[in-house]
Motif scaffolding. Sequence first.
Motif, PDB file in Angstrom:
ATOM      1  N   ALA A 195       0.628  36.430  34.090  1.00  0.00           N
ATOM      2  CA  ALA A 195       0.446  35.696  32.839  1.00  0.00           C
ATOM      3  C   ALA A 195       1.631  35.880  31.904  1.00  0.00           C
ATOM      4  CB  ALA A 195      -0.834  36.156  32.149  1.00  0.00           C
ATOM      5  N   ASP A 196       1.796  34.901  30.999  1.00  0.00           N
ATOM      6  CA  ASP A 196       2.839  34.940  29.966  1.00  0.00           C
ATOM      7  C   ASP A 196       4.226  35.178  30.563  1.00  0.00           C
ATOM      8  OD1 ASP A 196       0.854  34.533  28.049  1.00  0.00           O
ATOM      9  OD2 ASP A 196       0.482  36.674  27.842  1.00  0.00           O
ATOM     10  N   VAL A 197       4.613  34.239  31.416  1.00  0.00           N
ATOM     11  CA  VAL A 197       5.888  34.312  32.125  1.00  0.00           C
ATOM     12  C   VAL A 197       6.957  33.540  31.341  1.00  0.00           C
ATOM     13  CG1 VAL A 197       7.051  33.800  34.302  1.00  0.00           C
ATOM     14  CG2 VAL A 197       4.612  34.369  34.294  1.00  0.00           C
ATOM     15  N   ASN A 198       8.199  33.979  31.418  1.00  0.00           N
ATOM     16  CA  ASN A 198       9.307  33.250  30.805  1.00  0.00           C
ATOM     17  C   ASN A 198       9.835  32.208  31.789  1.00  0.00           C
ATOM     18  OD1 ASN A 198       9.365  34.668  28.315  1.00  0.00           O
ATOM     19  ND2 ASN A 198      10.441  36.365  29.298  1.00  0.00           N
ATOM     20  N   PHE A 199       9.270  31.009  31.741  1.00  0.00           N
ATOM     21  CA  PHE A 199       9.708  29.947  32.640  1.00  0.00           C
ATOM     22  C   PHE A 199      11.034  29.364  32.150  1.00  0.00           C
ATOM     23  CE2 PHE A 199       4.971  29.147  33.349  1.00  0.00           C
ATOM     24  CZ  PHE A 199       4.956  29.889  34.521  1.00  0.00           C
ATOM     25  N   PRO A 200      11.918  28.978  33.072  1.00  0.00           N
ATOM     26  CA  PRO A 200      13.177  28.333  32.677  1.00  0.00           C
ATOM     27  C   PRO A 200      12.912  27.013  31.965  1.00  0.00           C
ATOM     28  CG  PRO A 200      13.232  29.033  34.978  1.00  0.00           C
ATOM     29  CD  PRO A 200      11.809  29.170  34.526  1.00  0.00           C
ATOM     30  N   LYS A 201      13.804  26.639  31.095  1.00  0.00           N
ATOM     31  CA  LYS A 201      13.688  25.366  30.390  1.00  0.00           C
ATOM     32  C   LYS A 201      13.709  24.221  31.403  1.00  0.00           C
ATOM     33  CE  LYS A 201      15.835  22.673  26.685  1.00  0.00           C
ATOM     34  NZ  LYS A 201      16.973  22.594  25.723  1.00  0.00           N
ATOM     35  N   GLY A 202      12.835  23.253  31.202  1.00  0.00           N
ATOM     36  CA  GLY A 202      12.779  22.100  32.105  1.00  0.00           C
ATOM     37  C   GLY A 202      11.888  22.308  33.312  1.00  0.00           C
ATOM     38  N   THR A 203      11.132  23.412  33.353  1.00  0.00           N
ATOM     39  CA  THR A 203      10.248  23.690  34.495  1.00  0.00           C
ATOM     40  C   THR A 203       9.233  22.576  34.709  1.00  0.00           C
ATOM     41  OG1 THR A 203      10.457  26.099  34.278  1.00  0.00           O
ATOM     42  CG2 THR A 203       8.493  25.283  35.405  1.00  0.00           C
ATOM     43  N   PHE A 204       8.769  21.976  33.618  1.00  0.00           N
ATOM     44  CA  PHE A 204       7.690  20.987  33.732  1.00  0.00           C
ATOM     45  C   PHE A 204       8.157  19.551  33.487  1.00  0.00           C
ATOM     46  CE2 PHE A 204       5.911  25.089  32.370  1.00  0.00           C
ATOM     47  CZ  PHE A 204       5.099  25.356  33.459  1.00  0.00           C
TER      48      PHE A 204
END
Length: 213
Positions: free
Chosen positions: A188-197
Motif C-alpha cells: 500500500a501507498d506506493v510511489n508510482f512513477p508519473k504517467g503510470t495510469f
Amino acid sequence: MKLSKMKFKITILFALLFSGTLYAQNNAQSLLKKTLNKMTSYKNFSSGLSYSMVNEQNNIHEKKTGTILVEGDKFRIALMGQIIISDGKSMWTIIKDSKEVMLSTLDPNDPSNVSPTKILEEYSDYHAKFAKGGRKGVVKTLLLTSKKKSTFNKVTITIDASRYLVKKFSLYDDDGNIFTYDIYNFKADVNFPKGTFTYNPKDFPGYELEDMR
C-alpha cells in the motif's frame, strides 16, 4: 414433559438459533464494511494478480498471472502479454504480440477490468454472510448476494480478517462464467512513477491505435 414446557424449550432453541444466525450475518457485514474502509483508506496499492475465467459447461478454463496497480478509479494491469491502462474514464488495452492498442470507454461492468476496491464498493450493499466453512481461522470467506438485478448473481470474497485485506474474490454470472482474482504481495501507498495510469505512445513505438469509443 408437558406439552407447554416442550413448546417453551423449542421456542427458546429457535430464538437462540435465529439470533445466532443474525449475529453471524452482522459479523460478515461488519467485516465487509471494515475491509472496504481499510482498502479505500490507502492512497494507492500494488499487488500480484492471478486471474481465471471458468465455464464448466463450455469447457473453458483460462488463467493469466501478472500485476495490478490501483489508485482511486485508475488502474494498470499487466497480464501475460497484455497491458490494460485506465485513467478512470478511458481504457487502453495493449496487445504486445500484434502491436495493437485498443482505446475504449471504461466499462465498470466488464469483469476483465475491475479492481478489488471497485468490487467492494459495488457490492458493499449486498447481503453478506459467511460461506460454508468460511468463518474459521484468520482468513474468512464471505458470500454476497442481492435481490436486485445485477451483472453478477453471486460474489465470494476471501478476506484476511487480521489486516482487513482482500485475498481473493470470485464473480458468478447467469451464463455459468466464474471470474476469479487472487491477490498476493500486497503493498500500500506506493510511489508510482508519473504517467503510470495514462497511455504514452512513446512507450510503445510502432503500435497501431484503434479508437473504439
